[in-house]
Motif scaffolding. Structure first.
Motif, PDB file in Angstrom:
ATOM      1  N   LEU A  14       0.821  -1.199   0.000  1.00 56.53           N
ATOM      2  CA  LEU A  14       0.000   0.000   0.000  1.00 56.53           C
ATOM      3  C   LEU A  14       0.860   1.257   0.000  1.00 56.53           C
ATOM      4  O   LEU A  14       1.951   1.280   0.553  1.00 56.53           O
ATOM      5  CB  LEU A  14      -0.916   0.004   1.235  1.00 56.53           C
ATOM      6  N   LEU A  15       0.330   2.298  -0.628  1.00 60.04           N
ATOM      7  CA  LEU A  15       1.037   3.575  -0.653  1.00 60.04           C
ATOM      8  C   LEU A  15       0.969   4.237   0.723  1.00 60.04           C
ATOM      9  O   LEU A  15      -0.078   4.257   1.368  1.00 60.04           O
ATOM     10  CB  LEU A  15       0.416   4.506  -1.692  1.00 60.04           C
ATOM     11  N   SER A  16       2.079   4.802   1.136  1.00 58.67           N
ATOM     12  CA  SER A  16       2.120   5.492   2.424  1.00 58.67           C
ATOM     13  C   SER A  16       1.686   6.950   2.245  1.00 58.67           C
ATOM     14  O   SER A  16       1.599   7.456   1.120  1.00 58.67           O
ATOM     15  CB  SER A  16       3.534   5.446   3.004  1.00 58.67           C
ATOM     16  N   VAL A  17       1.434   7.627   3.360  1.00 59.34           N
ATOM     17  CA  VAL A  17       1.061   9.040   3.304  1.00 59.34           C
ATOM     18  C   VAL A  17       2.180   9.868   2.691  1.00 59.34           C
ATOM     19  O   VAL A  17       1.937  10.772   1.887  1.00 59.34           O
ATOM     20  CB  VAL A  17       0.722   9.547   4.721  1.00 59.34           C
ATOM     21  N   ASP A  18       3.416   9.554   3.053  1.00 61.94           N
ATOM     22  CA  ASP A  18       4.562  10.294   2.499  1.00 61.94           C
ATOM     23  C   ASP A  18       4.651  10.128   0.988  1.00 61.94           C
ATOM     24  O   ASP A  18       4.958  11.081   0.260  1.00 61.94           O
ATOM     25  CB  ASP A  18       5.861   9.816   3.149  1.00 61.94           C
ATOM     26  N   GLU A  19       4.407   8.910   0.516  1.00 64.06           N
ATOM     27  CA  GLU A  19       4.457   8.667  -0.933  1.00 64.06           C
ATOM     28  C   GLU A  19       3.355   9.432  -1.656  1.00 64.06           C
ATOM     29  O   GLU A  19       3.574  10.006  -2.730  1.00 64.06           O
ATOM     30  CB  GLU A  19       4.336   7.178  -1.209  1.00 64.06           C
ATOM     31  N   LEU A  20       2.153   9.465  -1.081  1.00 66.73           N
ATOM     32  CA  LEU A  20       1.053  10.196  -1.696  1.00 66.73           C
ATOM     33  C   LEU A  20       1.333  11.693  -1.714  1.00 66.73           C
ATOM     34  O   LEU A  20       1.079  12.375  -2.719  1.00 66.73           O
ATOM     35  CB  LEU A  20      -0.251   9.916  -0.940  1.00 66.73           C
ATOM     36  N   ASN A  21       1.874  12.218  -0.630  1.00 60.36           N
ATOM     37  CA  ASN A  21       2.202  13.642  -0.568  1.00 60.36           C
ATOM     38  C   ASN A  21       3.291  14.008  -1.576  1.00 60.36           C
ATOM     39  O   ASN A  21       3.232  15.048  -2.231  1.00 60.36           O
ATOM     40  CB  ASN A  21       2.653  14.022   0.834  1.00 60.36           C
ATOM     41  N   GLU A  22       4.290  13.130  -1.701  1.00 53.46           N
ATOM     42  CA  GLU A  22       5.363  13.388  -2.659  1.00 53.46           C
ATOM     43  C   GLU A  22       4.841  13.340  -4.092  1.00 53.46           C
ATOM     44  O   GLU A  22       5.245  14.150  -4.944  1.00 53.46           O
ATOM     45  CB  GLU A  22       6.477  12.360  -2.468  1.00 53.46           C
ATOM     46  N   SER A  23       3.913  12.421  -4.360  1.00 51.87           N
ATOM     47  CA  SER A  23       3.318  12.340  -5.698  1.00 51.87           C
ATOM     48  C   SER A  23       2.529  13.602  -6.010  1.00 51.87           C
ATOM     49  O   SER A  23       2.599  14.139  -7.125  1.00 51.87           O
ATOM     50  CB  SER A  23       2.399  11.114  -5.784  1.00 51.87           C
ATOM     51  N   GLN A  24       1.794  14.096  -5.028  1.00 51.19           N
ATOM     52  CA  GLN A  24       1.018  15.316  -5.236  1.00 51.19           C
ATOM     53  C   GLN A  24       1.937  16.503  -5.484  1.00 51.19           C
ATOM     54  O   GLN A  24       1.675  17.322  -6.371  1.00 51.19           O
ATOM     55  CB  GLN A  24       0.134  15.590  -4.020  1.00 51.19           C
ATOM     56  N   ARG A  25       3.008  16.602  -4.727  1.00 45.80           N
ATOM     57  CA  ARG A  25       3.953  17.695  -4.937  1.00 45.80           C
ATOM     58  C   ARG A  25       4.555  17.659  -6.329  1.00 45.80           C
ATOM     59  O   ARG A  25       4.740  18.696  -6.973  1.00 45.80           O
ATOM     60  CB  ARG A  25       5.051  17.659  -3.870  1.00 45.80           C
ATOM     61  N   LEU A  26       4.853  16.452  -6.808  1.00 49.20           N
ATOM     62  CA  LEU A  26       5.431  16.329  -8.144  1.00 49.20           C
ATOM     63  C   LEU A  26       4.434  16.784  -9.214  1.00 49.20           C
ATOM     64  O   LEU A  26       4.795  17.505 -10.149  1.00 49.20           O
ATOM     65  CB  LEU A  26       5.846  14.872  -8.392  1.00 49.20           C
ATOM     66  N   LEU A  27       3.170  16.386  -9.079  1.00 49.01           N
ATOM     67  CA  LEU A  27       2.147  16.796 -10.045  1.00 49.01           C
ATOM     68  C   LEU A  27       1.950  18.313 -10.017  1.00 49.01           C
ATOM     69  O   LEU A  27       1.781  18.948 -11.065  1.00 49.01           O
ATOM     70  CB  LEU A  27       0.830  16.085  -9.746  1.00 49.01           C
ATOM     71  N   VAL A  28       1.974  18.881  -8.816  1.00 50.18           N
ATOM     72  CA  VAL A  28       1.814  20.328  -8.695  1.00 50.18           C
ATOM     73  C   VAL A  28       2.969  21.052  -9.371  1.00 50.18           C
ATOM     74  O   VAL A  28       2.770  22.038 -10.092  1.00 50.18           O
ATOM     75  CB  VAL A  28       1.713  20.728  -7.211  1.00 50.18           C
ATOM     76  N   LYS A  29       4.185  20.571  -9.150  1.00 50.15           N
ATOM     77  CA  LYS A  29       5.353  21.202  -9.780  1.00 50.15           C
ATOM     78  C   LYS A  29       5.243  21.157 -11.300  1.00 50.15           C
ATOM     79  O   LYS A  29       5.528  22.155 -11.988  1.00 50.15           O
ATOM     80  CB  LYS A  29       6.634  20.502  -9.334  1.00 50.15           C
ATOM     81  N   LEU A  30       4.847  20.019 -11.834  1.00 47.70           N
ATOM     82  CA  LEU A  30       4.708  19.889 -13.286  1.00 47.70           C
ATOM     83  C   LEU A  30       3.650  20.848 -13.820  1.00 47.70           C
ATOM     84  O   LEU A  30       3.835  21.499 -14.857  1.00 47.70           O
ATOM     85  CB  LEU A  30       4.353  18.444 -13.647  1.00 47.70           C
ATOM     86  N   ALA A  31       2.508  20.938 -13.110  1.00 46.97           N
ATOM     87  CA  ALA A  31       1.435  21.838 -13.539  1.00 46.97           C
ATOM     88  C   ALA A  31       1.883  23.290 -13.482  1.00 46.97           C
ATOM     89  O   ALA A  31       1.601  24.081 -14.396  1.00 46.97           O
ATOM     90  CB  ALA A  31       0.199  21.623 -12.666  1.00 46.97           C
ATOM     91  N   GLN A  32       2.586  23.648 -12.418  1.00 42.51           N
ATOM     92  CA  GLN A  32       3.043  25.034 -12.284  1.00 42.51           C
ATOM     93  C   GLN A  32       4.120  25.385 -13.303  1.00 42.51           C
ATOM     94  O   GLN A  32       4.123  26.493 -13.850  1.00 42.51           O
ATOM     95  CB  GLN A  32       3.558  25.274 -10.866  1.00 42.51           C
TER      96      GLN A  32
END
Length: 288
Positions: A14-32
């Motif tokens: 299962l994905l951990s909270v840290d992994e989910l947060n890091e994935s979200q940060r990466l998507l945000v960086k790409l979008a920005q």
């Protein structure tokens, strides 16, 4: 040996909270980086935001956080009552696909929230440019929301709806429009205001309803192959039949008012008043 080391470093389960947060940060960086590359460059190099591509964020007091994500500053930064994400929401472009998917996800998570509730929830952590229009678009294009609207509410809009928020059920009262304020109690003063409102509304607004606005142009035409719901006064909206418009019938004035609709049980001919076109969700384009 190198292949074995790489495989041993792969995470499973299962994905951990840290992994989910890091994935979200990466998507945000790409979008920005896609939407605000000039802003990011200026902030990273401590340059003023003066060119035409950065003017849209001039009033937002933007800055880079510890993860190089663009956030919005402002007066809330001095408050101790809010969390960091609310005081400094992440900047997004309302036209980017990531933002669109975020709004759709939150709309579903909030059980098909209204545009106002959706926008309020989004702005707890995010600051999308053009957010109000996007929230309206998400709700407008939601088929589930369209099917749950209450089409049987035929109660007319009256002055009482503006005064007390509902239809007026009070007993009749004498005409107080000519009375002076000194002659009236508080109750009768309120009644006088209501009567004045009704008099002006009935004389100045209702007569405007005589203006012919329906069927003046072809703007109300329903295109062929449109997915529609067929109204049935004997059934709730969730039980209305789905169908596609296969033919329309223009009148002598060139305006179409009747259509043939193909349903699962056959072809039905209905007037446009009995047809509800469903909102279509066009193919999303990447970026802006």
């Amino acid at each position: 040996m190198r292949m074995k080391r790489e495989r041993s470093q792969c995470k499973t389960g299962l994905l951990s909270v840290d992994e989910l947060n890091e994935s979200q940060r990466l998507l945000v960086k790409l979008a920005q980086m896609h939407s605000f590359s000039d802003v990011h460059y200026c902030l990273q190099n401590k340059l003023p935001l003066k060119n035409k591509n950065t003017k849209r964020v001039l009033g937002l007091n933007v800055f880079l956080d510890e993860h190089n994500i663009i956030r919005v500053g402002g007066r809330l930064g001095n408050s101790s009552s809010f969390q960091y994400e609310k005081k400094h929401p992440i900047l997004l472009c309302g036209k980017h696909r990531f933002t669109l998917l975020l709004f759709r996800f939150e709309h579903m998570r909030l059980l098909h929230a209204s545009p106002l509730l959706l926008l309020a929830n989004i702005r707890e952590c995010w600051w999308p440019l053009g957010a109000r229009n996007l929230a309206k678009k998400i709700v407008r294009e939601c088929v589930t929301c369209t099917r749950h609207k209450d089409p049987h509410d035929f109660s007319p809009l009256t002055p009482a709806h503006f005064l007390i928020g509902r239809s007026l059920a009070a007993p009749a009262c004498e005409d107080l429009t000519a009375a002076t304020d000194s002659q009236l109690t508080r109750y009768h003063r309120i009644e006088q205001l209501r009567q004045h409102f009704w008099k002006r509304w009935s004389k100045k607004y209702v007569v405007e309803l005589q203006t012919r606005t329906k069927w003046k142009t072809n703007q109300s035409d329903i295109a062929l192959d449109t997915l529609v719901l067929i109204k049935d006064d004997n059934l709730p909206p969730l039980k209305w039949k789905l169908g596609r418009v296969i033919k329309v019938f223009p009148g002598n004035d060139g305006v179409s008012r009747v259509a043939d609709v193909r349903t699962a049980t056959g072809i039905l001919r209905r007037s446009f008043a009995k047809i509800c076109p469903l909102p279509l969700q066009p193919e999303d384009t990447e970026g802006e």
